[in-house]
Motif scaffolding. Structure first.
Motif: not given
Length: 88
Positions: A24-30, A41-42
């Protein structure tokens, strides 16, 4: 936290992606990929890049991240050392 993952289609990269998606602490993944994947995935945004040894075309996209997972690589079986070193 925002993370970049190189090599997301391999065994290690898939595991890193899965853990990032569950955290949950990972908000964005490139993800930087050579071939588009079906992963949707969003949290995930993909950039297709044919030559990951030259990031100049996407360097402006690679700022503002907290972590980078470089999961590119191949098995060394049957490879010459120079070729293996270049890839990994």
């Amino acid at each position: 936290m925002k993370a970049i993952i190189f090599g997301v289609t391999g065994m290690v990269g898939q595991s890193v992606l899965r853990e990032c998606l569950l955290d949950d602490t990972v908000q964005e993944i490139l993800t930087v990929v050579r071939k588009r994947t079906e992963q949707q995935h969003e949290k995930v945004r993909q950039i297709k890049l044919g030559n990951v040894a030259d990031l100049t075309a996407i360097q402006h996209e690679l700022t503002g991240f907290d972590a980078c997972f470089f999961c590119l690589g191949v098995s060394s079986a049957g490879m010459k050392e120079a070729e293996y070193r270049k890839i990994t």
